[in-house]
Design an enzyme around this catalytic site. Structure first.
Site, PDB file in Angstrom:
ATOM      1  CG  HIS A  94      -0.364   0.141   2.533  1.00 25.35           C
ATOM      2  ND1 HIS A  94      -0.134  -0.922   3.353  1.00 25.35           N
ATOM      3  CD2 HIS A  94       0.051   1.227   3.203  1.00 25.35           C
ATOM      4  CE1 HIS A  94       0.396  -0.499   4.491  1.00 25.35           C
ATOM      5  NE2 HIS A  94       0.522   0.799   4.415  1.00 25.35           N
ATOM      6  CG  ASP A 134       0.115  -4.227   2.779  1.00 28.96           C
ATOM      7  OD1 ASP A 134       0.131  -3.614   1.702  1.00 28.96           O
ATOM      8  OD2 ASP A 134       0.156  -3.668   3.889  1.00 28.96           O
ATOM      9  N   GLY A 159       3.218   6.471   8.036  1.00 34.09           N
ATOM     10  CA  GLY A 159       4.553   6.690   7.499  1.00 34.09           C
ATOM     11  C   GLY A 159       5.530   5.618   7.948  1.00 34.09           C
ATOM     12  CG  ASN A 160       6.473   4.144  11.972  1.00 30.63           C
ATOM     13  OD1 ASN A 160       5.939   4.798  12.862  1.00 30.63           O
ATOM     14  ND2 ASN A 160       7.783   4.055  11.869  1.00 30.63           N
ATOM     15  CB  SER A 161       3.345   1.623   6.083  1.00 28.32           C
ATOM     16  OG  SER A 161       2.154   1.599   6.808  1.00 28.32           O
ATOM     17  N   GLY A 218      -6.533 -26.335  -8.104  1.00 27.89           N
ATOM     18  CA  GLY A 218      -6.889 -26.692  -9.485  1.00 27.89           C
ATOM     19  C   GLY A 218      -8.383 -26.761  -9.707  1.00 27.89           C
TER      20      GLY A 218
END
Length: 407
Positions: free
Chosen positions: A154, A184, A260-262, A317
């Site tokens: 993200h 992610d 912002g730490n992501s 499958g």
């Protein structure tokens, strides 16, 4: 009411307001009745000794003999082992030196944690031009001398271009190698000539609840680049839905994780990355509940993204549809197609079978199957229980590589 999980979206526009600090009150410990009696007894004893000393000095009593008698009497009281004296505070020493291990971890891993700018284009009506703009920022971790960087999907999602800000605040161009929305996780790359530090990766299977951890990243963007926060592992294997129907086992920590730490690093006391910071609970009255994707979960995904530009997840499958009873309840997954040459076909599964369980776990949605398969790799054997002609049957299915369902 279910918890709301906010993943640190890069499209964060910080607003600033005065910060209110709350000063904690000092808690005084109340004395018990026994405490008061004991204090009175000691006070009386000291008073009696003073009167006796004055008396002996006046009448010329042998003070040396009296001193020995008093010492023997006090030793018999065994004051040091008294249970009435309880410590009010305890000090935990993290390091006997001048610095804690957090300082060492910050020096070792900090330079390998970078900032990432997600850029797009916007039309400027005043100049009649298309301009490049930054639409979000996040963090990333340099994991190889070749310049590969792991971050969250993200953080780079929707980007027309990206750039990386190194620990020395130098901004360099980067390219997206591969992304995976289900986990992610994303991998980007910079030129290896810019790499000055690589973060060592640890073993998240050895993580224990209560051990100290450090989170490093860029909360709120480059203005707070390289922020280091400290905490403990609050829990492991937290199964949370990351918003795509797949539950990922996460490491829970009380180390502060903010927008912002992501994509930043969760590091153990040995300076090894044990997780990629990804989420926090954002709910009124909730503090200190952040989450990181375990590094052991990340490693095979990163390897696939570097090698294949996508994740090669194991497949059964088959194609399935949700099957409802007359009351409108989902009772299982109806197999609408079995693809030839796959593990399902070789095991004997047929169109029309109703899947009830996989490896003993009830499945009612496609997301249930995805969550189970996320714990397996190609070549693993799973047990699928189906309902066929009114009877339940078990089939051993070998998971295969992704197939082209358009054929």
């Amino acid at each position: 009411m279910s918890d709301k999980f906010d993943f640190e979206t890069p499209n964060y526009q910080p607003s600033y307001s005065p910060i209110n600090f709350e000063i904690p009150r000092t808690i005084k410990k109340k004395k018990s009745l026994k405490g008061y009696l004991f204090a009175g007894f000691i006070g009386g004893l000291i008073g009696a000794l003073l009167v006796s000393i004055i008396f002996m000095g006046y009448f010329g009593v042998n003070f040396a003999n009296f001193k020995n008698d008093v010492n023997s009497a006090i030793s018999g009281l065994n004051l040091e082992s008294s249970n009435n004296l309880e410590p009010v505070t305890r000090t935990v020493v993290l390091n006997s030196g001048n610095d804690s291990f957090v300082t060492d971890v910050a020096k070792k891993v900090g330079p390998a944690v970078v900032g990432i700018k997600n850029k797009s284009t916007a039309y400027n009506w005043w100049t009649d031009e298309t301009q490049e703009v930054t639409i979000g920022e996040g963090s990333g971790v340099i994991i190889s001398k070749d310049g590969y960087i792991v971050t969250n999907n993200h953080v780079v999602s929707g980007a027309r271009s990206i750039s990386v800000i190194l620990s020395g605040e130098k901004e360099v161009p980067a390219t997206i190698v591969g992304t995976d929305a289900l986990s992610d996780i994303a991998v980007i790359k910079i030129d290896q000539k810019y790499v000055t530090s690589v973060a060592p990766l640890g073993d998240s299977s050895k993580v224990k609840v209560g051990e100290f951890v450090v989170a490093i990243g860029n909360p709120l963007g480059q203005e707070f680049a390289g922020t280091v926060t400290f905490g403990v592992v609050s829990a492991v294997n937290r199964k949370l839905d990351v918003g795509n129907g797949v539950q990922i086992p996460l490491i829970q920590t009380d180390a502060a994780i903010n927008p912002g730490n992501s994509g930043g690093a969760l590091v153990n006391s040995s300076g090894q990355v044990i997780g990629i910071n990804t989420a926090k609970i954002s709910q009124t009255g909730v503090e200190g509940m952040g989450f990181a994707i375990p590094i052991n979960y990340v490693k095979p995904i990163v390897n696939d993204l570097i090698k294949y530009k996508k994740v090669l997840r194991p497949t059964i499958g088959i194609s399935v549809m949700e099957y409802y009873d007359r009351a409108g309840n989902i009772v299982g997954l109806y197999i609408s197609k079995v693809y030839s040459g796959t593990g399902a076909a070789k095991a004997g599964l047929k169109e029309g079978d109703l899947i009830l369980q996989i490896d003993g776990k009830k499945v009612t949605t496609f997301s249930d199957i995805q969550s189970i398969l996320s714990t397996h790799k190609i070549g693993d054997v799973i047990t699928i229980r189906v309902l066929r002609d009114g009877q339940t049957k078990d089939f051993k299915v070998t998971l295969g590589a992704p197939i082209n369902t358009n054929d």
